[in-house]
Design a protein around this motif. Structure first.
Motif, PDB file in Angstrom:
ATOM      1  N   ARG A  64     -20.829 -16.594  -5.404  1.00 28.52           N
ATOM      2  CA  ARG A  64     -20.345 -16.551  -4.077  1.00 28.52           C
ATOM      3  C   ARG A  64     -21.478 -16.473  -3.122  1.00 28.52           C
ATOM      4  O   ARG A  64     -21.295 -17.075  -2.110  1.00 28.52           O
ATOM      5  CB  ARG A  64     -19.657 -14.997  -4.055  1.00 28.52           C
ATOM      6  CG  ARG A  64     -19.244 -14.841  -2.618  1.00 28.52           C
ATOM      7  CD  ARG A  64     -18.701 -13.455  -2.693  1.00 28.52           C
ATOM      8  NE  ARG A  64     -18.449 -12.909  -1.263  1.00 28.52           N
ATOM      9  CZ  ARG A  64     -17.214 -12.987  -0.537  1.00 28.52           C
ATOM     10  NH1 ARG A  64     -16.364 -13.513  -1.191  1.00 28.52           N
ATOM     11  NH2 ARG A  64     -17.385 -12.651   0.661  1.00 28.52           N
ATOM     12  N   PHE A  65     -22.385 -15.916  -3.264  1.00 30.35           N
ATOM     13  CA  PHE A  65     -23.601 -15.693  -2.369  1.00 30.35           C
ATOM     14  C   PHE A  65     -24.119 -17.208  -2.003  1.00 30.35           C
ATOM     15  O   PHE A  65     -24.605 -17.501  -1.092  1.00 30.35           O
ATOM     16  CB  PHE A  65     -24.590 -14.756  -2.585  1.00 30.35           C
ATOM     17  CG  PHE A  65     -23.919 -13.440  -2.757  1.00 30.35           C
ATOM     18  CD1 PHE A  65     -22.862 -12.973  -2.037  1.00 30.35           C
ATOM     19  CD2 PHE A  65     -24.510 -12.507  -3.860  1.00 30.35           C
ATOM     20  CE1 PHE A  65     -22.411 -11.687  -2.166  1.00 30.35           C
ATOM     21  CE2 PHE A  65     -23.852 -11.279  -3.911  1.00 30.35           C
ATOM     22  CZ  PHE A  65     -22.862 -10.853  -3.280  1.00 30.35           C
ATOM     23  N   ALA A  66     -24.325 -17.820  -3.302  1.00 31.59           N
ATOM     24  CA  ALA A  66     -24.984 -19.174  -3.165  1.00 31.59           C
ATOM     25  C   ALA A  66     -23.943 -20.332  -2.309  1.00 31.59           C
ATOM     26  O   ALA A  66     -24.588 -21.239  -1.562  1.00 31.59           O
ATOM     27  CB  ALA A  66     -25.033 -19.915  -4.769  1.00 31.59           C
TER      28      ALA A  66
ATOM     29  N   LEU B 167     -30.398 -18.857  -4.017  1.00 31.76           N
ATOM     30  CA  LEU B 167     -31.006 -19.069  -5.264  1.00 31.76           C
ATOM     31  C   LEU B 167     -32.681 -19.191  -5.378  1.00 31.76           C
ATOM     32  O   LEU B 167     -33.081 -18.250  -6.221  1.00 31.76           O
ATOM     33  CB  LEU B 167     -29.966 -20.075  -6.207  1.00 31.76           C
ATOM     34  CG  LEU B 167     -28.627 -19.969  -6.315  1.00 31.76           C
ATOM     35  CD1 LEU B 167     -28.308 -21.340  -7.085  1.00 31.76           C
ATOM     36  CD2 LEU B 167     -28.137 -19.021  -7.116  1.00 31.76           C
ATOM     37  N   LEU B 168     -32.959 -19.759  -4.554  1.00 27.74           N
ATOM     38  CA  LEU B 168     -34.382 -19.874  -4.321  1.00 27.74           C
ATOM     39  C   LEU B 168     -35.005 -18.661  -4.159  1.00 27.74           C
ATOM     40  O   LEU B 168     -36.106 -18.146  -4.446  1.00 27.74           O
ATOM     41  CB  LEU B 168     -34.851 -20.928  -3.454  1.00 27.74           C
ATOM     42  CG  LEU B 168     -34.654 -22.444  -3.610  1.00 27.74           C
ATOM     43  CD1 LEU B 168     -34.751 -23.378  -2.358  1.00 27.74           C
ATOM     44  CD2 LEU B 168     -35.211 -22.866  -4.810  1.00 27.74           C
ATOM     45  N   GLY B 169     -34.358 -17.782  -3.299  1.00 29.98           N
ATOM     46  CA  GLY B 169     -34.733 -16.355  -2.984  1.00 29.98           C
ATOM     47  C   GLY B 169     -34.776 -15.351  -4.212  1.00 29.98           C
ATOM     48  O   GLY B 169     -35.785 -14.775  -4.527  1.00 29.98           O
ATOM     49  N   VAL B 170     -33.832 -15.519  -4.860  1.00 29.73           N
ATOM     50  CA  VAL B 170     -33.669 -14.933  -6.306  1.00 29.73           C
ATOM     51  C   VAL B 170     -34.760 -15.210  -7.137  1.00 29.73           C
ATOM     52  O   VAL B 170     -35.475 -14.361  -7.767  1.00 29.73           O
ATOM     53  CB  VAL B 170     -32.300 -15.074  -6.754  1.00 29.73           C
ATOM     54  CG1 VAL B 170     -31.999 -14.120  -8.252  1.00 29.73           C
ATOM     55  CG2 VAL B 170     -31.213 -14.611  -5.876  1.00 29.73           C
ATOM     56  N   LEU B 171     -35.019 -16.572  -7.237  1.00 30.86           N
ATOM     57  CA  LEU B 171     -35.940 -16.926  -8.124  1.00 30.86           C
ATOM     58  C   LEU B 171     -37.334 -16.538  -7.821  1.00 30.86           C
ATOM     59  O   LEU B 171     -38.183 -16.134  -8.393  1.00 30.86           O
ATOM     60  CB  LEU B 171     -36.001 -18.604  -7.985  1.00 30.86           C
ATOM     61  CG  LEU B 171     -35.245 -19.290  -9.105  1.00 30.86           C
ATOM     62  CD1 LEU B 171     -35.042 -20.975  -8.733  1.00 30.86           C
ATOM     63  CD2 LEU B 171     -35.427 -18.978 -10.547  1.00 30.86           C
ATOM     64  N   ALA B 172     -37.629 -16.459  -6.299  1.00 28.81           N
ATOM     65  CA  ALA B 172     -38.858 -15.923  -5.865  1.00 28.81           C
ATOM     66  C   ALA B 172     -39.281 -14.507  -6.465  1.00 28.81           C
ATOM     67  O   ALA B 172     -40.262 -14.169  -6.708  1.00 28.81           O
ATOM     68  CB  ALA B 172     -39.045 -16.115  -4.424  1.00 28.81           C
ATOM     69  N   LEU B 173     -37.985 -13.796  -6.239  1.00 25.61           N
ATOM     70  CA  LEU B 173     -38.135 -12.210  -6.679  1.00 25.61           C
ATOM     71  C   LEU B 173     -38.519 -12.258  -8.130  1.00 25.61           C
ATOM     72  O   LEU B 173     -38.984 -11.400  -8.862  1.00 25.61           O
ATOM     73  CB  LEU B 173     -36.677 -11.740  -6.450  1.00 25.61           C
ATOM     74  CG  LEU B 173     -36.464 -11.242  -4.960  1.00 25.61           C
ATOM     75  CD1 LEU B 173     -34.974 -10.647  -4.900  1.00 25.61           C
ATOM     76  CD2 LEU B 173     -37.471 -10.253  -4.277  1.00 25.61           C
ATOM     77  N   MET B 174     -37.663 -13.085  -9.018  1.00 25.87           N
ATOM     78  CA  MET B 174     -37.978 -13.208 -10.308  1.00 25.87           C
ATOM     79  C   MET B 174     -39.356 -13.464 -10.611  1.00 25.87           C
ATOM     80  O   MET B 174     -39.926 -13.121 -11.622  1.00 25.87           O
ATOM     81  CB  MET B 174     -37.002 -14.421 -11.234  1.00 25.87           C
ATOM     82  CG  MET B 174     -35.808 -14.038 -11.176  1.00 25.87           C
ATOM     83  SD  MET B 174     -35.175 -12.322 -11.773  1.00 25.87           S
ATOM     84  CE  MET B 174     -35.909 -12.514 -13.379  1.00 25.87           C
ATOM     85  N   ALA B 175     -40.037 -14.344 -10.009  1.00 22.89           N
ATOM     86  CA  ALA B 175     -41.353 -14.866 -10.001  1.00 22.89           C
ATOM     87  C   ALA B 175     -42.164 -13.447  -9.832  1.00 22.89           C
ATOM     88  O   ALA B 175     -43.262 -13.156 -10.549  1.00 22.89           O
ATOM     89  CB  ALA B 175     -41.682 -15.875  -9.150  1.00 22.89           C
TER      90      ALA B 175
END
Length: 381
Positions: free
Chosen positions: A164-166, A174-182
């Protein structure tokens, strides 16, 4: 528009997206890579020669098939979310339970039966976390592959919100979530003494692979890019296959799994691994040349039964190694190994087909659509 978006990655034909044989073929590939990985572990355990060259990394580090599975799940889920737009969350979860739980519960019960002498009532909670702690399924190679399923279901739980958010905010979300995962990966490395295993089988180590699969689906949604992918698919397929092979060679050379409990190489390995598979995946689904009909049907059947194949093949390999040992019918090591691979693969295939027909398929028929659109369900493979 409904608040929830979702998808399905069922191995039987989807009710929510037109069937694509390329997806089943990728499932077959992932399951086969994992099979070869476990075969060479059993073969070495029996005294067979090891594959020492880094260029065999696709086999010696064949756990990468799990990374392909996770990336493919994110890709297919997001494809369906982009197509359906409106999804009933309750029906989505119902389909996910029908897809996974019957066979997964069977494997879990086998594991608790094997470990009955050390069973504790609280072990039942491991049904939801077979990738953590001392899960009953991890106590024996017969059921050891089940660790991925709890992690997969965690993704099912949160995916509708992520989709939904994407879809509202675009790929940058999604790139923001990936940055948090990093950040989580980097910080977790400083406090975990067995970080390699952490990255291998936990949320911190694998969630980014789902996200990268989702990003790949959003890229594939762009018509101009899709046209270019289709136009250049043959050479892109070769290039991305080479990329994956080189990645596995690097892992074999610098940080093979199991060689060290802590390696900085693994901090961002899952992202690199998944990016390589996502590129290969986009090339393969864009590749429009027809495969020979028989070969196509075999690969599609392999994709259909891949869930059973994945969960059961370790039991077949272990049973054969314990009952037959290191077979030497010809005296030539490579020929003998090839015969053992073919025999154990065929037995795993037959058992997986039986499992699919008796455990999976009856429950799959109980699924229902959870999207707004009625699709053509003509079987293509």
């Amino acid at each position: 528009m409904n608040i929830f978006y979702a998808s399905k990655a069922g191995l039987m034909q989807s009710l929510n997206l037109q069937y694509n044989p390329r997806i089943d073929q990728l499932r077959w590939l992932a399951a086969t890579i994992v099979f070869l990985f476990h075969f060479q572990l059993e073969y070495r355990g029996l005294g067979g020669p090891a594959l020492l060259t880094p260029w065999a990394g696709l086999i010696t580090e064949g756990h990468t098939g799990v990374g392909l599975f996770f990336t493919l799940s994110g890709f297919l889920f997001m494809q369906i979310a982009l197509h359906q737009k409106t999804i009933v969350y309750r029906d989505f979860l119902r389909n996910r339970v029908l897809r996974i739980f019957p066979l997964f519960l069977t494997i879990f019960l086998v594991a608790t039966s094997i470990g009955r002498d050390t069973f504790q009532p609280q072990d039942l909670f491991y049904l939801f976390a077979t990738n953590l702690g001392h899960a009953p399924t991890s106590g024996t190679p017969v059921t050891g592959a089940a660790w991925t399923i709890s992690l997969e279901f965690l993704f099912y739980m949160v995916f509708p919100f992520l989709a939904r958010f994407a879809m509202e905010r675009g790929p940058r979300y999604l790139l923001g979530v990936l940055a948090l995962m990093a950040f989580f990966k980097l910080s977790a490395y400083t406090v975990n003494a067995n970080s390699t295993l952490m990255y291998f089988c936990t949320f911190v180590g694998r969630f980014d692979q789902f996200l990268i699969g989702m990003l790949a689906a959003m890229l594939y949604q762009h018509e101009q890019l899709r046209v270019r992918l289709h136009a250049h698919a043959p050479w892109l397929l070769l290039a991305t296959a080479g990329l994956v092979i080189c990645e596995m060679a690097a892992l074999h050379r610098y940080a093979p799994f199991g060689a060290t409990p802590k390696s900085a190489f693994w901090i961002f390995w899952s992202m690199a691994e998944s990016a390589g598979w996502a590129a290969f995946m986009l090339a393969w689904v864009s590749f429009q040349a027809r495969l020979p009909a028989l070969f196509d049907r075999i690969l599609c059947h392999g994709g259909k039964i891949s869930f059973s194949f994945y969960l059961l093949h370790m039991g077949v390999l272990h049973l054969l190694s314990q009952s037959m040992g290191l077979a030497r019918p010809t005296g030539n090591g490579w020929v003998d190994a090839s015969i053992m691979i073919a025999a154990s693969y065929a037995l795993s295939w037959a058992l997986a087909t039986l499992s699919y027909n008796t455990i999976e398929e009856p429950f799959l028929r109980m699924r229902r659509r959870y999207g707004a659109y009625k699709l053509d369900s003509t079987k293509q493979c």
